[in-house]
Design an enzyme around this catalytic site. Structure first.
Site, short mmCIF file in Angstrom:
data_model
loop_
_atom_site.label_atom_id
_atom_site.label_comp_id
_atom_site.label_asym_id
_atom_site.label_seq_id
_atom_site.Cartn_x
_atom_site.Cartn_y
_atom_site.Cartn_z
CE1 TYR A 50 1.57 36.39 90.67
CE2 TYR A 50 4.67 35.74 90.41
CZ TYR A 50 3.26 35.36 90.96
OH TYR A 50 2.95 34.64 90.97
CD GLU A 51 10.58 40.68 93.30
OE1 GLU A 51 10.87 40.50 94.84
OE2 GLU A 51 11.96 39.91 93.08
CB SER A 52 7.27 42.79 88.60
OG SER A 52 5.77 42.02 88.31
N GLY A 53 4.91 44.36 90.79
CA GLY A 53 4.19 45.67 90.87
C GLY A 53 3.04 44.93 90.64
#
Lengths: 258, 284
Positions: A50-53
């Site tokens: 996920y792009e949140s890391g």
């Protein structure tokens, strides 16, 4: 009457596209539901990013946001957002980018920015987020979207994320490392790009859906494959896994509200 | 060197009308209490910088604090629109809002460039995207080694970064963990940094690779328990997804929004009082 909804079938079909051990960069909403269903059924070793890391997230319930705590708690590791986009996405570590779309055209170009003129929009949509670079850096791109003449349009109002540009080999001029959209999963069927023209073509239709219905829900003159397949209905196992996931999710989000 | 102060004093000292302010936290650790205090102190003409404006900037924009927004994804995650953000862009209410729009990859890189003391960030980005046609700050450079054309965006160098963290020690060193987003980059890119924390402890007990911001890069620390709600603080409280859903109805209509902000933010003295009032309303 089938014992499943059109949305359930869409999510099941989308999940089936993800092979085990795929490294998948997951958009929030419909892509996240499909990717987690794949993980809970046929693809237990899929790597969800996920792009949140978060790398290797294995959430028990579907996140409402792209950065819910469970994505981090269940992850193999969590990296900063600059690292996520630079090392992992731009660095070429992603097999499949899984995106949603507000508008999509016949070549799989996606708009999630505005309806109408950019400077005077009639509807301001959220914007690109990570999608522009997911669309060009992931090995390939899957798109999941409900099909209607409002969303599958002849001309998108704004190109947020590059698909196959104007078709044929025109994407090549952008020198994108990734291959672009290879399948679009909808509530009516699946569209795949023609190998030469790159135009999205209806290659599979869901049970109970007519070709006319699919054409009516498309803003361009939809091409239909000669060998049109009929989608395999959801199995009992797929449906029960999806429904259990959605029930857990509804319960968790209701509790969090208290 | 860090000063331990009240949140009101931190905002009064470090955020001035016309400043560029980055209140960061990627879904996690969003400095909501600090946002409220900026609204209470009626700051104006701010350039607000944030990857995901979220509820914090929806409130600041709707209350007339912002002149310009620099952002890369403006939605209510998993719910839908940010109505105050949309109203400002679509109808110029409560005042016209200039905006500079990016994607996440560029904005994260722009913070990293700011923290690195570089004038711009290069990335393989915006390929075939119309964003470059509408944002004059998206340009390109040619790689001097390969000839590849890459996107270039200016470094972000905010006047002030504001973040919420789990812990500070008494010397003013700050520890964050979980989804760490772009907070370290935002703080190191900014001229001044305000940090609100869940707790102040004797010993951070941080491992050698933990995300720690040393006291000498932090201007002010304020102790604000639950200061990231309705977002969350990993290890302390969960994201209040229900509030994110309720925000849709609160913010959709201008008058409802203004009444809610008046009652819950302007007429409360601090974040503790705000939370108590919102909790009572939810249980009523």
């Amino acid at each position: 009457m089938p014992d499943y909804t059109a949305d359930e079938l869409m999510t099941v079909v989308a999940a089936r596209q993800l092979a085990d051990r795929t490294v998948c960069f997951v958009g929030i909403g419909l892509p996240s539901a499909a990717a987690n269903l794949a993980r809970l059924t046929h693809a237990p070793n899929i790597v969800l990013i996920y792009e949140s890391g978060t790398i290797g997230s294995r959430p028990e319930v579907l996140p409402l946001s792209i950065g819910d705590g469970e994505l981090a708690e269940s992850a193999l590791t969590v990296v900063s957002v600059p690292e996520m986009f630079r090392y992992w996405l731009q660095g070429g570590r992603i097999d499949v980018g899984f995106l949603a779309a507000a508008q999509i055209d016949r070549y799989g170009n996606i708009n999630t920015t505005v309806i109408g003129d950019y400077d005077k929009p009639s509807v301001r949509l959220p914007g690109a987020g990570g999608a522009s670079e997911i669309a060009t850096s992931a090995g390939e791109v899957f798109v999941i979207a409900r099909q209607s003449a409002r969303s599958f349009v002849d001309r998108i109002d704004f190109t947020t994320s590059l698909g196959h540009a104007e078709g044929g080999s025109s994407r090549d001029r952008y020198h994108a490392p990734g291959g672009g959209p290879t399948r679009v999963i909808t509530d009516l069927g699946m569209l795949t790009p023609d190998p030469v023209t790159r135009e999205l073509t209806l290659t599979s239709i869901h049970p109970g859906v007519s070709v006319e219905q699919a054409k009516a829900a498309t803003g361009w003159k939809l091409r239909v494959a000669d060998a049109l397949a009929v989608t395999r209905p959801p199995s009992a196992a797929e449906l029960s896994a999806l429904r259990a996931l959605e029930a857990r999710t509804a319960r968790a989000h209701a509790e969090a509200a208290e | 060197m860090t000063a331990f102060v009240s949140l009101a004093e931190a905002i009064a000292t470090h955020i001035h009308d016309g400043d560029s302010v980055a209140m960061e936290g990627f879904t996690h650790l969003i400095p909501m209490a600090a946002g409220h205090e900026v609204i209470r102190q009626e700051r104006r003409d701010l350039t607000l910088i944030r990857m995901t404006p979220d509820l914090i900037y929806d409130q600041l924009i709707g209350m007339g604090c912002a002149r310009k927004l620099i952002f890369s994804w403006g939605g209510n995650p998993g719910v839908g629109s940010l109505h105050r953000f949309r109203d400002a862009i679509e109808h110029g209410w409560p005042q016209p809002l200039a905006y500079e729009e990016h994607g996440h990859a560029a904005m994260a890189s722009a913070y990293a460039a700011g923290a690195s003391g570089l004038p711009f960030a290069a990335l393989r980005g915006y390929l075939g995207s119309d964003l470059a046609k509408h944002n004059p700050n998206i340009r390109s450079v040619e790689c001097p080694f390969t000839g590849e054309r890459l996107a270039a965006v200016p470094a972000l160098r905010p006047d002030v970064a504001v973040i919420h963290a789990q812990k500070a020690d008494r010397a003013g060193n700050v520890l964050i963990w979980g989804i760490v987003g772009v907070q370290k980059e935002a703080v190191l890119a900014a001229k001044r940094a305000i940090v609100t924390v869940e707790e102040i402890v004797e010993d951070l007990a941080a491992g050698p690779n933990a995300t720690v911001l040393p006291s000498w890069v932090v201007s002010a620390i304020a102790h604000v328990p639950r200061g990231a709600a309705p977002s969350y603080a990993h290890g302390y409280y969960a994201r209040d997804n229900g509030f994110y859903k309720r925000w849709d109805a609160i913010s959709r209509d201008r008058r409802t929004f203004l009444a809610w902000m008046r009652e819950n933010v302007l007429e409360t003295g601090d974040f503790g009082e705000y939370e108590e009032r919102v909790r009572k309303a939810a249980n009523a």
